[in-house]
Design an enzyme around this catalytic site. Sequence first.
Site, PDB file in Angstrom:
ATOM      1  CG  ASP A   1      -0.340  -0.489   2.498  1.00 44.89           C
ATOM      2  OD1 ASP A   1       0.899  -0.442   2.609  1.00 44.89           O
ATOM      3  OD2 ASP A   1      -1.082  -0.911   3.400  1.00 44.89           O
TER       4      ASP A   1
ATOM      5  CG  ASN B   1      -9.030  -2.607  11.646  1.00 44.88           C
ATOM      6  OD1 ASN B   1      -8.057  -3.187  11.161  1.00 44.88           O
ATOM      7  ND2 ASN B   1      -9.524  -1.510  11.125  1.00 44.88           N
TER       8      ASN B   1
ATOM      9  CG  HIS C   1      -5.987  -3.029   8.450  1.00 41.11           C
ATOM     10  ND1 HIS C   1      -6.190  -1.738   8.883  1.00 41.11           N
ATOM     11  CD2 HIS C   1      -4.656  -3.235   8.566  1.00 41.11           C
ATOM     12  CE1 HIS C   1      -5.033  -1.196   9.229  1.00 41.11           C
ATOM     13  NE2 HIS C   1      -4.085  -2.086   9.052  1.00 41.11           N
TER      14      HIS C   1
ATOM     15  CD  GLU D   1      -8.942   0.225   7.572  1.00 41.81           C
ATOM     16  OE1 GLU D   1      -8.806  -0.787   8.276  1.00 41.81           O
ATOM     17  OE2 GLU D   1      -8.463   1.332   7.896  1.00 41.81           O
TER      18      GLU D   1
HETATM   19  C1  GLP Z   1      -0.818  -0.339   8.698  1.00 40.13           C
HETATM   20  C2  GLP Z   1      -0.490  -1.006   7.338  1.00 40.13           C
HETATM   21  C3  GLP Z   1      -0.552  -2.513   7.420  1.00 40.13           C
HETATM   22  C4  GLP Z   1       0.093  -2.962   8.727  1.00 40.13           C
HETATM   23  C5  GLP Z   1      -0.752  -2.524   9.883  1.00 40.13           C
HETATM   24  C6  GLP Z   1      -0.154  -2.826  11.246  1.00 40.13           C
HETATM   25  O1  GLP Z   1      -1.881   0.527   8.683  1.00 40.13           O
HETATM   26  N1  GLP Z   1      -1.274  -0.573   6.246  1.00 40.13           N
HETATM   27  O2  GLP Z   1       0.105  -3.082   6.295  1.00 40.13           O
HETATM   28  O3  GLP Z   1       0.186  -4.369   8.757  1.00 40.13           O
HETATM   29  O4  GLP Z   1      -1.128  -1.174   9.788  1.00 40.13           O
HETATM   30  O5  GLP Z   1       0.900  -1.989  11.532  1.00 40.13           O
HETATM   31  P1  GLP Z   1       1.907  -2.207  12.758  1.00 40.13           P
HETATM   32  O6  GLP Z   1       2.845  -3.273  12.329  1.00 40.13           O
HETATM   33  O7  GLP Z   1       2.576  -0.880  12.912  1.00 40.13           O
HETATM   34  O8  GLP Z   1       1.086  -2.587  13.911  1.00 40.13           O
END
Ligand code: GLP
Length: 268
Positions: A67, A137, A139, A144
């Site tokens: 992303d 959540n 995702h 989402e």
């Molecule tokens: C972000 C990214 C995801 C990631 C998630 C968790 O928003 N878009 O690809 O896996 O949130 O992030 P973290 O590893 O900082 O908890």
Amino acid sequence: MQIIIYDDAQQVAISAAQWVQGLIKEKTHPVLGLATGSTPISLYQELVKQYQADQCSFTNVTTFNLDEYHNIDESNPQSYRSFMQENLFNHVDINTKNTFLPTCEQAQNPRNQGLAYEDKIKQAGGIDLQILGIGANGHIGFNEPTSSLTSRTRIKTLTQQTLTDNSRLFTAQEEQPTTAMTMGIATIMDARYVLLMATGKNKAQAVKDMITGAVSANCPASILQMHENAVILLDKDAASALEDHSYYQWADKQNRKLNEEFGFYHNF
Ligand code: GLP
């Protein structure tokens, strides 16, 4: 799903790095799917260490990130391009021309950009190994809850929970984007292998829903139950809500025995 529980986050990173190394060694032109967020940073640190110790080279590697924020300049320190440069690309021998993110700048049409990204992945021969984190959540990427389970790369509006979770990464002066381009759930499901890393107590419920909940758009990661080669690497905290903890550990032991006897098997 193969569920592997480690004592701590560092072991999760080491194990994920072994998977990436395995891919790089096995394939002449490996295609690696990458993730941002705090979880994979320790994986990238491991890979940089291994590269510096001459244990791997990224010269033939092509990468596709999950992303990127919508309408963000790649030079913006908050862009996922900057994140990847800082955490991995600047420190290894990868050709940045072979590194792709699903970008969409102001004047560009997000629908066309999404289609073009899908085409680019196809032209590269598809993703061999997709690294994933998981949102609190459920995702994956920026898919989402309520995202279509058959979605492709497109623009998504972020939920309030994701905005709040990620707000820690922005200073008061920085504007936090509320929309992003993301690979779709079907795009992720097309990867030959998916490797999801989750660490920390705040991921325990999402991990439980992903592994033992119903397959549902309300927990996008639950679709991985339908993936032929999904490997879930957890630390103890992220695994703490799972009831069958000891079964997963037992199954992992059995798998290790099989690997010792017959060799570690991938089919990238
Ligand atoms: C972000 C990214 C995801 C990631 C998630 C968790 O928003 N878009 O690809 O896996 O949130 O992030 P973290 O590893 O900082 O908890």
